[in-house]
Motif scaffolding. Structure first.
Motif, PDB file in Angstrom:
ATOM      1  N   PHE A  43       0.836  -1.206   0.000  1.00 20.79           N
ATOM      2  CA  PHE A  43       0.000   0.000   0.000  1.00 20.79           C
ATOM      3  C   PHE A  43       0.869   1.254   0.000  1.00 20.79           C
ATOM      4  O   PHE A  43       0.603   2.213  -0.716  1.00 20.79           O
ATOM      5  N   MET A  51      -3.527   4.179   4.398  1.00 19.11           N
ATOM      6  CA  MET A  51      -4.033   2.800   4.363  1.00 19.11           C
ATOM      7  C   MET A  51      -3.006   1.841   4.969  1.00 19.11           C
ATOM      8  O   MET A  51      -3.361   0.904   5.689  1.00 19.11           O
ATOM      9  N   GLU A  55      -3.648  -0.649   7.991  1.00 18.18           N
ATOM     10  CA  GLU A  55      -3.438  -2.094   7.835  1.00 18.18           C
ATOM     11  C   GLU A  55      -2.634  -2.637   9.015  1.00 18.18           C
ATOM     12  O   GLU A  55      -2.969  -3.669   9.588  1.00 18.18           O
ATOM     13  N   VAL A 130      -8.436  10.964   2.442  1.00 20.43           N
ATOM     14  CA  VAL A 130      -9.328   9.836   2.727  1.00 20.43           C
ATOM     15  C   VAL A 130     -10.536  10.314   3.519  1.00 20.43           C
ATOM     16  O   VAL A 130     -11.687   9.974   3.214  1.00 20.43           O
TER      17      VAL A 130
END
Lengths: 178, 486
Positions: A43, A51, A55, A130
């Motif tokens: 990512f 992200m 994760e 985001v």
């Protein structure tokens, strides 16, 4: 950066294969953590640092630790490892593995043969972006995820509340025969 | 989100609030009847709120959802079916010792998921809707955990549904990779310039068809159907057979209409094979069964095959036929599983053929309704099923799909055998006078009996006078820009 991507992707695939093939559950879970970390690196190289952090924090951090705690409470012994080993005979997995390998080869061919558009420069998508996307146009998606979690929790509550032990009918027959 | 957005999403919002309200009420006071009334009222309220939206041509809530005539019709169909199923559930769950109240939360949420499917125009909302539906169904399928088969059914559904979701996601990723967008309209624009499908995009669509095919339980993705239908409580089985499939089918129609999937022969070939295989496998496997729920499961597989025949026509008549057949199939299937639910006891469902021996003499009205439902499934005149099948045939003949049409006729004949077999068993004189079943208070049964009566009346009404429904469907399709263009 491209080399980093390929190394991380290879690590992810290898560690996931190890997750499936381990006989000891704890070992499998440790490989799962490695797999998540590798995906996080993937990512990151693709320009999604936020992200990648999620994760690591959510998957590798929270979820796997939770699973490990549950497995530790189950008190697995060497016998369980042995049984795992008995279940995972080559006769069980060779057939499906060969068929899957054929499909994988086809898929690889398709991806390689396709004239893929040239990858643009990597643009980093940060937390602010985001957040703006999730609480801007995709707000309904966030709410739907909330509903999804509600359904999961209510279902888990109902199914987990039961005390009565129910055995699968095949196992029951076998234990009756033994 | 603007105020207008809220107004147009009213049916979905009502369902969401109903689920939350039920949860709060359960926390304060557990009462089956109260929860049931709240659920039924909210389904009715959501259904009535659709009339407020009548005449909406196309209202997009960018980028995820769109409300148009097609969506309104399918939401209405889903809500009406969910209402009928919740009415049937009350008497069924009243006799269970299990905690019953959570069932209604999950039922409401699953219905919400199906509604989201038919209004979605984006892969994200598609997937979220599908998951809300599936996750609720995992718990619903194994709701009565004291029963022998419920765990098996639940686990089977969980593993296979999760697996098919993975396929769907992979397919979406490949489509996104080759078109660069996840909105249906964007994919349509990207595909409009292509004379034929590139291999990568085709692979993506193929994987998505696996995910969708699992939900529709068409051959070869049908393996789970009989076991799950058998293990799940009868009202849940009715839900899986109707609402869950209807939602996915609505989504499939919208997607194919939008991207004009009908002009690609490869995709059509896949669906043709799937349709023929579903018809044959469903009907032939049903012949051997002794379990009514399994017979109905295989019959639902073959009915999805019939639906795909009309779907493959790909024009307006085809879409009208799909929608009409779906309405007929919903009425009939809910009626059939409703009868099973009505006859079921606490320990197990009335699923063996033996349970139906001499039903006509024991409970003449129930037997009559069940007979009507089975005849409709077989497609006998004067029932909704006949008009539906006629419509499907007309759509097939209209587009000269002779192979599919011949297969459909052939399969209708095969199907007749096992429906008649159940009816014959019901009409046999019972050998021994059996102990009359322990009946519950009549007040509990009122809802179930009333629902079955309504379904039987609807069945005959649609069968004798289909014009009203056809008119409604045509009006609704007029409101869908993608269809008018053809």
């Amino acid at each position: 950066m491209e080399l980093t991507f390929y190394i991380a992707a290879a690590v992810a695939i290898l560690s996931t294969v190890m997750v499936i093939t381990r006989y000891n559950m704890i070992h499998a879970l440790l490989y799962l953590v490695v797999s998540f970390l590798a995906v996080a690196v993937v990512f990151f190289t693709l320009g999604a640092p936020f992200m990648a952090a999620l994760e690591v924090i959510i998957y590798a951090g929270a979820i796997v630790v939770l699973i490990i705690f549950v497995i530790m409470m189950l008190n697995m012994t060497q016998e369980d490892v042995q049984r795992e080993k008995e279940w995972l005979q080559p006769a069980t997995w060779v057939g499906p593995a060969i068929l899957s390998a054929v499909l994988l080869a086809e898929l690889v061919y398709i991806v390689v043969a396709a004239d893929t558009p040239a990858a643009g420069a990597v643009v980093a998508v940060d937390a602010k972006f985001v957040g703006l996307a999730l609480f801007g146009p995709y707000i309904l998606g966030v709410q739907l995820s909330g509903i999804l979690l509600t359904a999961g929790i209510v279902g888990a509550y109902h199914l987990g509340r039961q005390k009565k032990k129910v055995i699968h009918r095949f196992l029951q027959e076998r234990s009756a025969a033994a | 989100m603007s105020q207008n957005d809220f107004l147009h999403l009213m049916p979905l919002l009502i369902l969401t609030f109903a689920a939350l309200l039920i949860m709060l009420v359960i926390a304060a006071w557990r009462n089956h009847k109260l929860i049931y009334v709240i659920t039924a009222v909210s389904f009715v309220a959501a259904f009535l709120s659709l009339f407020e939206l009548r005449g909406v041509v196309s209202y997009a809530i960018e980028p995820l959802l769109v409300i148009d005539g097609f969506a309104l019709f399918y939401i209405g169909l889903i809500l009406a079916t969910a209402l009928l199923i919740s009415m049937l559930s009350y008497a069924y769950f009243e006799q269970q010792k299990e905690q019953k109240e959570e069932y209604y939360i999950l039922l409401t949420l699953a219905t919400l998921g199906a509604c989201v499917l038919v209004v979605s125009t984006h892969f994200a909302s598609l997937f979220l809707g599908l998951e809300v539906l599936s996750v609720s169904l995992y718990a619903l399928v194994s709701y009565l955990r004291v029963r022998e088969r419920s765990d098996e059914a639940g686990i089977k559904y969980l593993i296979l549904a999760a697996f098919s979701s993975a396929f769907l996601l992979f397919g979406m990723a490949l489509v996104y990779f080759s078109t660069g967008t996840m909105t249906f309209a964007g994919i349509a624009t990207a595909m409009a310039t292509l004379p034929e499908l590139p291999l990568l995009l085709l692979t993506g669509f193929g994987m998505m068809i696996i995910g969708i095919g699992f939900k529709l339980s068409v051959v070869p993705f049908h393996m789970w159907t009989p076991d799950v239908y058998e293990g799940a409580p009868a009202p849940v089985t009715a839900f899986v057979a109707t609402v869950s499939k209807g939602g996915v089918l609505g989504l499939l129609i919208r997607f194919f209409m939008e991207v004009e999937g009908f002009r690609y022969p490869t995709l059509m070939l896949i669906f043709t094979i799937v349709a023929i295989a579903s018809m044959f496998a469903g009907n032939l496997l049903a012949l051997m069964q002794q379990n009514v729920k399994r017979i109905l499961a295989y019959s639902s597989i073959s009915h999805l095959g019939y639906l795909l025949v009309a779907f493959l026509a790909g024009n307006r008549i085809g879409m009208e036929a799909v929608t009409f057949y779906l309405v007929a199939y919903f009425i009939t299937t809910v009626g059939a599983f409703g009868t099973v639910a009505l006859l079921s006891g606490e320990a197990r469902d009335a699923e063996q053929l033996e349970d139906y021996r001499g039903l006509l003499w024991r409970r003449p009205w129930t037997a009559t309704v069940f007979t009507a439902m089975l005849l409709s499934l077989a497609g006998i005149p004067l029932t909704a099923g006949f008009v539906g099948k006629f419509y499907v045939l007309a759509a097939g003949v209209n587009t000269q799909q002779w192979l599919l049409v011949v297969m459909l006729v052939l399969n209708s004949v095969i199907g007749l055998y096992y429906y008649i077999k159940i009816i014959a068993v019901m009409y046999q004189q019972p050998d021994t006078e059996r102990e009359p079943q322990q009946r519950q208070r009549p007040s509990v049964y009122v809802a179930s009996v009333g629902t079955l009566a309504v379904l039987a009346i609807l069945l005959v009404l649609v069968g004798v006078y289909p014009t009203a429904l056809v008119q409604l469907i045509q009006d609704m399709l007029y409101n869908m820009p993608a269809v008018v263009a053809r």
